[in-house]
Design a protein around this motif. Sequence first.
Motif, PDB file in Angstrom:
ATOM      1  N   THR A 162      -4.198  83.096  -9.336  1.00 60.50           N
ATOM      2  CA  THR A 162      -2.206  83.285 -10.659  1.00 60.50           C
ATOM      3  C   THR A 162      -1.606  82.536 -10.310  1.00 60.50           C
ATOM      4  OG1 THR A 162      -2.132  85.170  -8.291  1.00 60.50           O
ATOM      5  CG2 THR A 162      -3.776  86.143  -9.845  1.00 60.50           C
ATOM      6  N   ALA A 163      -0.210  82.617 -10.169  1.00 61.67           N
ATOM      7  CA  ALA A 163       0.849  82.031  -9.902  1.00 61.67           C
ATOM      8  C   ALA A 163       1.708  82.417  -8.532  1.00 61.67           C
ATOM      9  CB  ALA A 163       2.080  82.478 -11.186  1.00 61.67           C
ATOM     10  N   ASP A 164       1.010  83.059  -8.423  1.00 56.66           N
ATOM     11  CA  ASP A 164       2.145  84.088  -6.614  1.00 56.66           C
ATOM     12  C   ASP A 164       0.847  82.819  -6.296  1.00 56.66           C
ATOM     13  OD1 ASP A 164       4.066  84.967  -7.886  1.00 56.66           O
ATOM     14  OD2 ASP A 164       2.206  86.785  -7.199  1.00 56.66           O
ATOM     15  N   GLU A 165      -0.283  83.548  -6.206  1.00 54.62           N
ATOM     16  CA  GLU A 165      -1.247  82.648  -5.344  1.00 54.62           C
ATOM     17  C   GLU A 165      -1.012  80.924  -5.420  1.00 54.62           C
ATOM     18  OE1 GLU A 165      -5.244  85.945  -5.919  1.00 54.62           O
ATOM     19  OE2 GLU A 165      -5.244  83.662  -6.791  1.00 54.62           O
ATOM     20  N   ALA A 166      -0.388  80.611  -6.339  1.00 52.80           N
ATOM     21  CA  ALA A 166      -0.654  79.381  -6.668  1.00 52.80           C
ATOM     22  C   ALA A 166       0.348  78.272  -5.763  1.00 52.80           C
ATOM     23  CB  ALA A 166      -0.430  78.616  -8.072  1.00 52.80           C
ATOM     24  N   ALA A 167       1.458  79.751  -5.463  1.00 49.31           N
ATOM     25  CA  ALA A 167       2.459  78.949  -4.792  1.00 49.31           C
ATOM     26  C   ALA A 167       2.708  79.654  -3.367  1.00 49.31           C
ATOM     27  CB  ALA A 167       3.641  80.064  -5.691  1.00 49.31           C
ATOM     28  N   ALA A 168       2.142  80.133  -3.167  1.00 51.04           N
ATOM     29  CA  ALA A 168       1.704  80.281  -1.745  1.00 51.04           C
ATOM     30  C   ALA A 168       0.855  79.457  -0.808  1.00 51.04           C
ATOM     31  CB  ALA A 168       1.020  81.705  -1.476  1.00 51.04           C
ATOM     32  N   GLU A 169      -0.293  78.899  -1.789  1.00 51.49           N
ATOM     33  CA  GLU A 169      -0.953  78.221  -1.131  1.00 51.49           C
ATOM     34  C   GLU A 169      -0.498  76.384  -1.790  1.00 51.49           C
ATOM     35  OE1 GLU A 169      -4.644  78.157  -2.899  1.00 51.49           O
ATOM     36  OE2 GLU A 169      -5.310  80.021  -3.449  1.00 51.49           O
ATOM     37  N   ALA A 170       0.687  76.024  -2.268  1.00 52.35           N
ATOM     38  CA  ALA A 170       1.355  74.992  -2.209  1.00 52.35           C
ATOM     39  C   ALA A 170       2.468  74.895  -1.344  1.00 52.35           C
ATOM     40  CB  ALA A 170       1.796  74.659  -4.249  1.00 52.35           C
ATOM     41  N   ALA A 171       2.737  75.776  -1.159  1.00 52.19           N
ATOM     42  CA  ALA A 171       3.980  75.991   0.012  1.00 52.19           C
ATOM     43  C   ALA A 171       3.076  75.249   1.134  1.00 52.19           C
ATOM     44  CB  ALA A 171       4.225  77.402   0.675  1.00 52.19           C
ATOM     45  N   GLY A 172       1.786  75.051   1.615  1.00 49.05           N
ATOM     46  CA  GLY A 172       1.742  74.573   2.421  1.00 49.05           C
ATOM     47  C   GLY A 172       2.171  73.585   2.503  1.00 49.05           C
ATOM     48  N   PRO A 173       0.926  72.148   1.707  1.00 42.93           N
ATOM     49  CA  PRO A 173       1.240  70.423   2.234  1.00 42.93           C
ATOM     50  C   PRO A 173       2.912  70.287   1.277  1.00 42.93           C
ATOM     51  CG  PRO A 173       0.279  71.050  -0.200  1.00 42.93           C
ATOM     52  CD  PRO A 173       0.105  71.948   0.671  1.00 42.93           C
ATOM     53  N   LEU A 174       3.343  70.944   0.591  1.00 43.99           N
ATOM     54  CA  LEU A 174       5.145  70.945   0.643  1.00 43.99           C
ATOM     55  C   LEU A 174       6.245  71.815   0.717  1.00 43.99           C
ATOM     56  CD1 LEU A 174       3.866  70.380  -3.721  1.00 43.99           C
ATOM     57  CD2 LEU A 174       4.731  68.911  -2.294  1.00 43.99           C
ATOM     58  N   PRO A 175       6.035  72.102   2.110  1.00 45.46           N
ATOM     59  CA  PRO A 175       6.840  73.366   2.468  1.00 45.46           C
ATOM     60  C   PRO A 175       8.123  73.194   2.111  1.00 45.46           C
ATOM     61  CG  PRO A 175       6.358  71.543   4.186  1.00 45.46           C
ATOM     62  CD  PRO A 175       5.290  71.305   3.168  1.00 45.46           C
ATOM     63  N   HIS A 176       8.969  72.094   1.808  1.00 44.90           N
ATOM     64  CA  HIS A 176      10.046  72.033   1.321  1.00 44.90           C
ATOM     65  C   HIS A 176      10.330  72.657  -0.056  1.00 44.90           C
ATOM     66  CE1 HIS A 176      11.063  69.526   4.972  1.00 44.90           C
ATOM     67  NE2 HIS A 176      10.126  68.446   4.506  1.00 44.90           N
ATOM     68  N   HIS A 177       9.506  72.617  -0.782  1.00 40.44           N
ATOM     69  CA  HIS A 177       9.806  73.697  -1.682  1.00 40.44           C
ATOM     70  C   HIS A 177       8.916  74.778  -2.151  1.00 40.44           C
ATOM     71  CE1 HIS A 177      10.490  69.330  -3.725  1.00 40.44           C
ATOM     72  NE2 HIS A 177       9.982  69.169  -2.890  1.00 40.44           N
ATOM     73  N   ALA A 178       8.961  74.933  -1.606  1.00 37.19           N
ATOM     74  CA  ALA A 178       7.862  76.652  -0.786  1.00 37.19           C
ATOM     75  C   ALA A 178       9.278  77.542  -1.540  1.00 37.19           C
ATOM     76  CB  ALA A 178       8.307  76.613   0.411  1.00 37.19           C
ATOM     77  N   ALA A 179      10.423  77.609  -1.585  1.00 40.18           N
ATOM     78  CA  ALA A 179      11.155  78.849  -2.106  1.00 40.18           C
ATOM     79  C   ALA A 179      10.977  78.649  -3.456  1.00 40.18           C
ATOM     80  CB  ALA A 179      12.506  79.252  -1.928  1.00 40.18           C
ATOM     81  N   ASP A 180      11.348  77.272  -4.002  1.00 40.33           N
ATOM     82  CA  ASP A 180      11.273  78.022  -5.276  1.00 40.33           C
ATOM     83  C   ASP A 180       9.885  77.469  -5.983  1.00 40.33           C
ATOM     84  OD1 ASP A 180      13.950  75.956  -5.591  1.00 40.33           O
ATOM     85  OD2 ASP A 180      13.379  73.667  -4.742  1.00 40.33           O
ATOM     86  N   LEU A 181       9.237  77.461  -5.653  1.00 42.68           N
ATOM     87  CA  LEU A 181       8.026  77.381  -6.274  1.00 42.68           C
ATOM     88  C   LEU A 181       6.987  79.434  -6.171  1.00 42.68           C
ATOM     89  CD1 LEU A 181       5.409  75.146  -3.901  1.00 42.68           C
ATOM     90  CD2 LEU A 181       6.113  75.120  -7.118  1.00 42.68           C
ATOM     91  N   ARG A 182       7.649  79.535  -5.070  1.00 39.50           N
ATOM     92  CA  ARG A 182       7.791  81.643  -5.232  1.00 39.50           C
ATOM     93  C   ARG A 182       8.758  81.901  -6.559  1.00 39.50           C
ATOM     94  NH1 ARG A 182       7.969  80.870   0.887  1.00 39.50           N
ATOM     95  NH2 ARG A 182      10.443  81.108   0.216  1.00 39.50           N
TER      96      ARG A 182
END
Length: 225
Positions: A162-182
């Motif tokens: 899901t989109a939420d799962e993708a955003a949560a997983e991508a926040a690991g290697p890209l923490p500076h973009h975590a809020a924008d991904l969510r």
Amino acid sequence: MSTGGLIIRAAAALPGAPTPPVTTPRDPAREAAERELSKPVYHQNDPGLIERALDRFWEWVDELFGRASGATPGGGLGLLAVLLLTLLVIAALWWRLGTPHRTATDPGTLFDDGPRSSADHRAAAEAHATAGRWTEAVQERMRAVVRSLEERTLLDPRPGRTADEAAAEAAGPLPHHAADLRAAARAFDDVTYGGRTGDPDTYARLRTLDLALERAKPLLTGPTA
């Protein structure tokens, strides 16, 4: 008495003779009144076709409820209690199961067709945006973001994500973009499952995020030399 009258009476007295038709003398005053009342000026305020149909409908509803209340124990109060109980059951099911469009799109996967590259999703997003189809443009741009992260091996390709799962997983290697991904994931869910309509501002934010992630360097979490 006239000769014609005598002939009619004599004919009526003959055995088997047909009975002469009885004629009612016409009333000129009544005919004049009917002609006058048939003029359109007297019918300007008459109910229209729709109003008459609604009146008939409510009469039918009233008759239906009258019959139902007569067949229900307790009469009208019993029928009201049954209706209230039915509404409570429907409300409880709605609260428990959620809205129909949410369950119809379950499980809410990000990709609903065969595998396509991030470039394909970006091209589709731009085509939708050019045509003013902002909901589809937002969806395709979010898919481009996730597919790009998979192509860079920042996300493992996984069907059913899901989109939420993708955003949560991508926040690991890209923490500076975590809020924008969510925020991007929420925008995708809103237009796909929440019944909202995409708009140019939402698409512009997703496009900016997509371009920023292409240049972003992932955070290395492995052991250092």
